[in-house]
Structure formats: structure tokens, C-alpha cells
Design a protein around this motif. Structure first.
Motif, PDB file in Angstrom:
ATOM      1  N   ASN A  57       1.991  22.074 -13.166  1.00 21.18           N
ATOM      2  CA  ASN A  57       2.010  21.934 -14.220  1.00 21.18           C
ATOM      3  C   ASN A  57       2.218  22.777 -15.384  1.00 21.18           C
ATOM      4  N   ALA A  58       3.562  23.561 -14.296  1.00 25.94           N
ATOM      5  CA  ALA A  58       3.899  25.207 -14.794  1.00 25.94           C
ATOM      6  C   ALA A  58       5.417  24.869 -15.270  1.00 25.94           C
ATOM      7  N   LEU A  59       4.996  24.418 -16.810  1.00 26.14           N
ATOM      8  CA  LEU A  59       6.156  24.673 -17.775  1.00 26.14           C
ATOM      9  C   LEU A  59       5.829  25.494 -18.331  1.00 26.14           C
ATOM     10  N   SER A  60       7.172  26.937 -18.398  1.00 24.91           N
ATOM     11  CA  SER A  60       7.340  28.688 -18.422  1.00 24.91           C
ATOM     12  C   SER A  60       8.383  28.779 -19.480  1.00 24.91           C
ATOM     13  N   PHE A  61       8.693  29.153 -20.117  1.00 31.35           N
ATOM     14  CA  PHE A  61       9.524  30.395 -20.320  1.00 31.35           C
ATOM     15  C   PHE A  61      10.003  30.943 -20.816  1.00 31.35           C
ATOM     16  N   GLU A  62      11.540  31.760 -21.308  1.00 32.49           N
ATOM     17  CA  GLU A  62      11.228  32.680 -21.520  1.00 32.49           C
ATOM     18  C   GLU A  62      12.633  32.778 -22.514  1.00 32.49           C
ATOM     19  N   LEU A  63      12.761  33.709 -23.679  1.00 31.97           N
ATOM     20  CA  LEU A  63      13.507  34.085 -24.108  1.00 31.97           C
ATOM     21  C   LEU A  63      13.826  35.426 -24.550  1.00 31.97           C
ATOM     22  N   ASN A  64      15.453  36.000 -24.992  1.00 31.16           N
ATOM     23  CA  ASN A  64      15.472  36.766 -24.986  1.00 31.16           C
ATOM     24  C   ASN A  64      16.361  37.289 -26.473  1.00 31.16           C
ATOM     25  N   GLY A  65      16.128  37.613 -26.838  1.00 28.25           N
ATOM     26  CA  GLY A  65      16.690  37.899 -28.384  1.00 28.25           C
ATOM     27  C   GLY A  65      16.803  39.462 -28.668  1.00 28.25           C
ATOM     28  N   THR A  66      18.015  39.651 -29.168  1.00 29.50           N
ATOM     29  CA  THR A  66      18.954  41.174 -29.696  1.00 29.50           C
ATOM     30  C   THR A  66      17.540  42.168 -29.463  1.00 29.50           C
TER      31      THR A  66
ATOM     32  N   LYS B 147      10.948  34.650 -38.414  1.00 26.56           N
ATOM     33  CA  LYS B 147      10.783  36.117 -39.245  1.00 26.56           C
ATOM     34  C   LYS B 147      11.619  36.676 -38.882  1.00 26.56           C
ATOM     35  N   GLY B 148      12.214  36.534 -37.631  1.00 23.64           N
ATOM     36  CA  GLY B 148      13.232  37.198 -37.350  1.00 23.64           C
ATOM     37  C   GLY B 148      12.621  38.435 -36.075  1.00 23.64           C
ATOM     38  N   GLU B 149      11.208  38.358 -35.651  1.00 22.41           N
ATOM     39  CA  GLU B 149      11.099  39.754 -35.449  1.00 22.41           C
ATOM     40  C   GLU B 149      11.648  39.611 -33.586  1.00 22.41           C
ATOM     41  N   PHE B 150      12.257  38.554 -33.290  1.00 19.23           N
ATOM     42  CA  PHE B 150      13.016  38.571 -32.255  1.00 19.23           C
ATOM     43  C   PHE B 150      13.653  39.183 -32.050  1.00 19.23           C
ATOM     44  N   GLY B 151      14.870  39.300 -32.804  1.00 20.35           N
ATOM     45  CA  GLY B 151      16.334  39.207 -33.248  1.00 20.35           C
ATOM     46  C   GLY B 151      17.111  37.737 -33.318  1.00 20.35           C
ATOM     47  N   ASP B 152      17.982  38.182 -33.027  1.00 25.99           N
ATOM     48  CA  ASP B 152      18.610  36.902 -32.107  1.00 25.99           C
ATOM     49  C   ASP B 152      18.217  36.452 -31.337  1.00 25.99           C
ATOM     50  N   ILE B 153      17.678  35.262 -30.408  1.00 20.89           N
ATOM     51  CA  ILE B 153      17.658  34.542 -29.553  1.00 20.89           C
ATOM     52  C   ILE B 153      19.794  34.062 -28.612  1.00 20.89           C
TER      53      ILE B 153
ATOM     54  N   GLY C 186       8.293  41.297 -24.755  1.00 19.21           N
ATOM     55  CA  GLY C 186       8.872  42.208 -24.052  1.00 19.21           C
ATOM     56  C   GLY C 186       9.864  43.341 -24.598  1.00 19.21           C
ATOM     57  N   HIS C 187       9.657  44.266 -24.680  1.00 18.81           N
ATOM     58  CA  HIS C 187      10.563  45.678 -25.616  1.00 18.81           C
ATOM     59  C   HIS C 187      11.490  46.430 -24.443  1.00 18.81           C
ATOM     60  N   ARG C 188      12.512  46.739 -25.056  1.00 16.44           N
ATOM     61  CA  ARG C 188      13.118  47.414 -24.583  1.00 16.44           C
ATOM     62  C   ARG C 188      12.830  49.866 -24.247  1.00 16.44           C
ATOM     63  N   ASP C 189      12.510  49.915 -25.712  1.00 17.02           N
ATOM     64  CA  ASP C 189      12.286  50.920 -25.131  1.00 17.02           C
ATOM     65  C   ASP C 189      10.629  51.773 -25.549  1.00 17.02           C
ATOM     66  N   ARG C 190       9.621  50.516 -25.402  1.00 15.79           N
ATOM     67  CA  ARG C 190       7.937  50.998 -26.079  1.00 15.79           C
ATOM     68  C   ARG C 190       7.620  49.785 -24.457  1.00 15.79           C
ATOM     69  N   SER C 191       5.977  49.992 -24.000  1.00 17.28           N
ATOM     70  CA  SER C 191       5.254  49.544 -22.564  1.00 17.28           C
ATOM     71  C   SER C 191       5.672  48.154 -23.949  1.00 17.28           C
ATOM     72  N   ASN C 192       5.556  47.304 -22.980  1.00 20.09           N
ATOM     73  CA  ASN C 192       5.347  45.443 -23.467  1.00 20.09           C
ATOM     74  C   ASN C 192       4.159  45.614 -23.366  1.00 20.09           C
ATOM     75  N   GLU C 193       3.892  44.480 -24.750  1.00 20.52           N
ATOM     76  CA  GLU C 193       2.553  43.500 -24.431  1.00 20.52           C
ATOM     77  C   GLU C 193       2.161  42.178 -24.062  1.00 20.52           C
ATOM     78  N   MET C 194       0.947  42.106 -24.182  1.00 19.79           N
ATOM     79  CA  MET C 194       0.327  40.618 -24.268  1.00 19.79           C
ATOM     80  C   MET C 194      -0.331  40.524 -25.181  1.00 19.79           C
ATOM     81  N   MET C 195       0.302  39.660 -25.799  1.00 19.22           N
ATOM     82  CA  MET C 195      -0.424  38.703 -27.664  1.00 19.22           C
ATOM     83  C   MET C 195      -1.815  38.056 -27.032  1.00 19.22           C
TER      84      MET C 195
END
Ligand SMILES: NC(=O)c1ccc[n+]([C@@H]2O[C@H](COP(=O)([O-])OP(=O)(O)OC[C@H]3O[C@@H](n4cnc5c(N)ncnc54)[C@H](O)[C@@H]3O)[C@@H](O)[C@H]2O)c1
Length: 388
Positions: free
Chosen positions: A270-279, A141-147, A296-305
Motif C-alpha cells: 500500500n505504497a503511497l509516497s510523494f515528494e514536494l520540492n519548494g523554493t 506557513k511557507g516553510e518550504f517556500g513556493d512548491i 531536504g536542505h540544500r545548504d545543511r544536512s537533511n532531517e528526519m522529523m
């Protein structure tokens, strides 16, 4: 209700037993038979696991006309021959990863499965976690912009000591790649699934940290065995597959990434982990804390869903089965794999036409091509394209 689908399991070690448990969570499938490499082992496993029919040769299981679906849960070197035999018998097939041990073999299996018209799946189960489905839909849905960037790791410690031994350490049984084919394949499948992008090229640096290991002269050697029958008598054997590897990635759209795998990292289970950084935003996920998605946000507090059907997108709800706070983990990812695979069969879906919610032999082939490219890149110490 119409007749239940009948499943047969070839190889009931660590993962075969987990397949059986997961299948039993579906009301429209029954585990009818299992096969081991000897009749004595098959009888013992069938009794332990409460499976009605036991075969000492998988060809006998394949000859049973009542079996609809066959699971291939054997060591890697058997995958190609057994998958081929399952297809030839006209049964639907769910293979463990890696689909085979070379991309020539996996290409042939894709072709044969398509020609025979059977349903084919590969157990890349990490994409089956509820939060992975949610994340993939958020990305779509493009929530993160382009990865732009993807980075992470898959770390374990069960092969830390030179006394740790398993068939995977023998390249004749496990294949030319170990850590990459065994767990790197899961990481790559997971991130290609959530980003919707293919890995196009790799630059790899691999290391056999322990070039000599102590192999027990007796014992079952099944994965994650309790070791009670091991480590009394051993022989020293040379090891020619990697314990560790780091890989730079280029995706098909030019975006980039990097990941590390290791089977010798003390404390990492069994530590599989990753991070995506979008636009627009970032996301991070850890298999060992699967209910949480860091945003993770640039202009407001980060969230944990936190995973919760009430918060999930409509498209992700078929992958979550419990209310928020009732966490679903590794065994539940197998349940989702079975649910999506067997529902597809039950509903008479057509793999050439209907999208499916599980990894197919085509994904298994892509995974093998990535492993081949990683090995080639390491040997030549240069970038290698992933050639399908
Ligand atoms: N998707 C996952 O998360 C996951 C996890 C673990 C293993 N795996 C995959 O599953 C496969 C099996 O791994 P495992 O850890 O369960 O190994 P394991 O050694 O615990 O089990 C393998 C079983 O296959 C049996 N076997 C060997 N030869 C056979 C034959 N000719 N006919 C029938 N049975 C035979 C063995 O007796 C044993 O019971 C591997 O390919 C591995 O990559 C996947």
C-alpha cells in the motif's frame, strides 16, 4: 451527556468493517445498524461485528428515524444511487470514494447535499494522518517556500496475478477507471491537501497490463479476502480498466508534477509516497512509514522529523493522539476521519461557513473530474484540463 449520535453502515466488507471499528473509538457515537444486499448476509455480518440492527435492504435502514448518519461502503457502482437516497432521507452522509462513477453524477450529489443542508464527507483518509496535517500546516506557513514540483507514486501488488479477482475488475461495478479512480484518487487528494493547490491539467498514459483474468465462479470476492473460497473454478474474462498509469500534472499556479499508480507491482502493498520540492526546502512522506517526514536542505544536512505532539505545530495537534514513538497508521487515519466528521456534526457546524477537517462531496467531485480528465487525456494522447 446528551444522546449519542447513531450511525448506520451500508456495506460491511473490507472498508465498512474498518469504519465500524473507527467509529467505536469515539465515545459520542454508536454503531446502531448495518445493511447488506440480503437479510441473510446482514444477519451474519451484524453478529460477527456486534451490531444491534441488521437490514437486508438499505432503504429500510434509511427509514429508521433514529439513525443520524449513514456510511456508504458499497462497491462503486452503487455509490450514486445510495448517496442520493441517503440525502433524500435527510441523514448526514459519509461516502466511500469514488463519490460516484462520473462527474455529472458527483456534481448532482454536491448540489443535492447542499440543498438538503446535511453534512457530507468522503473518506479520503490519507489526509487524516497526523504527519499529513503537520506537513500541510508547514506548507501553509511557507516553510518550504513556493512548491514547484510534486512527484510520487501509489503502488500495490494485490492484483499482480491473472488469478487475482475482485469486483473492481468489472467496469460495470467499479467504473470506467480502476487504478486511477481507486488509488490514484487518494494520491491526488493527498497532494492537493498538503500543497493547498488544485490540479488543473493532466497528461496520462494508462495500461491494462493483464487484459484477460481468471474470475472465480463462486466465492464472496470481498476485498483482501483470504482467497480460501476462490480459485477453484474460474472463467476467463476480458478486462477493460487500467492496472497501471503515469500522469504528468500541471497545478493551477503553473507548478508541475508527475505520479505513477500500479496494482501489479510485486512487493508493494500500500505504497503511497510523494515528494514536494519548494523554493527553500523539500519534504517526502511514505504511507508505510507514516511517522517520518524527510526534510531536504540544500545548504545543511537533511532531517528526519518524527511524529510527536511536542514537536508538532499547534494547528496539527488535534490529529495526533499518542506521544512520540507510539506510531499512528492506517486505522488511526480512519479514527481521525470519524473524529473530525462526527465532531463537526455534534458541534452543529455549518458547511457553508465553518471550515472542516475532512474531505467533502466537493472534494469527491473534484477527484472525479480529475479521473475524467485522466481518461480523456489517455484516449486522446494529449493534455486535458480538469473541468469542474
Ligand atoms: N478509503 C479507503 O482507504 C478505502 C479502502 C478500501 C475500499 N474503499 C472503498 O470502499 C468501497 C467498498 O470497498 P471494499 O473494498 O470494502 O469492498 P468489499 O467488496 O470488501 O465490500 C463491499 C460490501 O458491500 C456489500 N454490498 C454490495 N451490494 C450491497 C447493497 N446493495 N446493499 C448493501 N451492501 C451491499 C457487499 O456484500 C460487501 O460486504 C469501494 O467504493 C472502495 O473504493 C476505500
Amino acid at each position: 451527556m446528551s444522546r449519542k449520535l447513531k450511525a448506520g453502515i451500508i456495506g460491511s466488507g473490507f472498508i465498512g468493517s474498518a469504519h465500524i471499528e473507527a467509529i467505536r473509538r469515539l465515545e459520542f457515537v454508536e454503531v446502531a445498524a448495518l445493511a447488506q444486499d440480503t437479510q441473510e448476509k446482514a444477519d451474519r455480518k451484524a453478529e460477527q461485528l456486534g451490531v444491534p440492527l441488521a437490514y437486508g435492504d438499505y432503504n429500510e435502514l434509511l427509514a429508521n428515524p433514529d439513525i443520524d448518519v449513514v456510511h456508504n461502503c458499497t462497491p462503486n457502482y452503487l455509490h450514486y444511487d445510495i448517496n442520493k437516497a441517503i440525502i433524500a432521507a435527510g441523514k448526514h452522509v459519509l461516502s466511500e470514494k469514488p463519490l460516484a462513477t462520473s462527474s455529472m453524477q458527483t456534481a448532482e450529489l454536491v448540489k443535492l447535499a447542499r440543498e438538503r443542508g446535511i453534512i457530507h464527507g468522503v473518506n479520503f483518509n490519507y489526509r487524516q494522518y497526523p504527519m499529513m496535517k503537520q506537513l500541510s500546516e508547514m506548507v501553509k506557513k511557507g516553510e518550504f517556500g513556493d512548491i514547484r514540483l510534486v512527484h510520487g507514486s501509489y503502488l500495490q501488488d494485490w492484483l499482480l496475478y491473472d488469478t487475482d479477482y475482485n469486483w473492481r475488475l468489472d467496469s460495470q461495478a467499479g467504473g470506467r477507471s480502476r487504478a486511477m479512480a481507486d488509488i490514484g484518487s487518494h494520491w491526488c487528494d493527498s497532494i492537493q491537501y498538503v500543497t493547498g493547490k488544485r490540479i488543473a491539467a493532466v497528461f496520462a498514459d494508462l495500461w491494462t497490463v493483464l487484459p484477460v483474468r481468471k474470475k472465480p465462479v463462486s466465492g464472496s470476492g470481498e476485498t483482501f479476502g483470504d482467497g480460501a473460497d476462490n480459485h477453484q473454478l474460474y472463467e476467463e474474462v476480458p478486462i477493460d480498466t487500467e492496472d497501471y498509469g503515469s500522469v504528468l500534472l500541471r497545478f493551477e499556479d503553473g507548478s508541475k508534477g508527475v505520479f505513477t499508480v500500479s496494482q501489479v507491482s510485486a512487493g508493494r502493498k500500500n505504497a503511497l509516497s510523494f515528494e514536494l520540492n519548494g523554493t527553500r526546502k523539500s519534504a517526502a512522506w511514505k504511507q508505510e512509514e507514516p511517522a517520518g517526514l524527510w526534510i531536504g536542505h540544500r545548504d545543511r544536512s537533511n532531517e528526519m522529523m518524527l511524529a510527536d505532539p511536542a514537536l508538532f505545530l499547534e494547528e496539527a495537534r488535534s490529529s495526533i493522539h499518542h506521544p512520540g514513538g507510539h506510531h499512528e497508521g492506517w486505522p488511526d487515519s480512519l479514527k481521525n476521519m470519524m473524529l473530525h466528521f462526527y465532531s463537526y456534526i455534534r458541534d452543529g457546524k455549518d458547511p457553508e461557513r465553518d471550515p472542516c477537517g475532512f474531505a467533502t462531496f466537493a472534494d469527491g467531485h473534484l477527484s472525479m473530474c480529475i479521473t475524467d480528465a485522466i481518461l480523456k487525456s489517455h484516449e486522446r494522447q494529449q493534455w486535458a484540463a480538469v473541468e469542474l
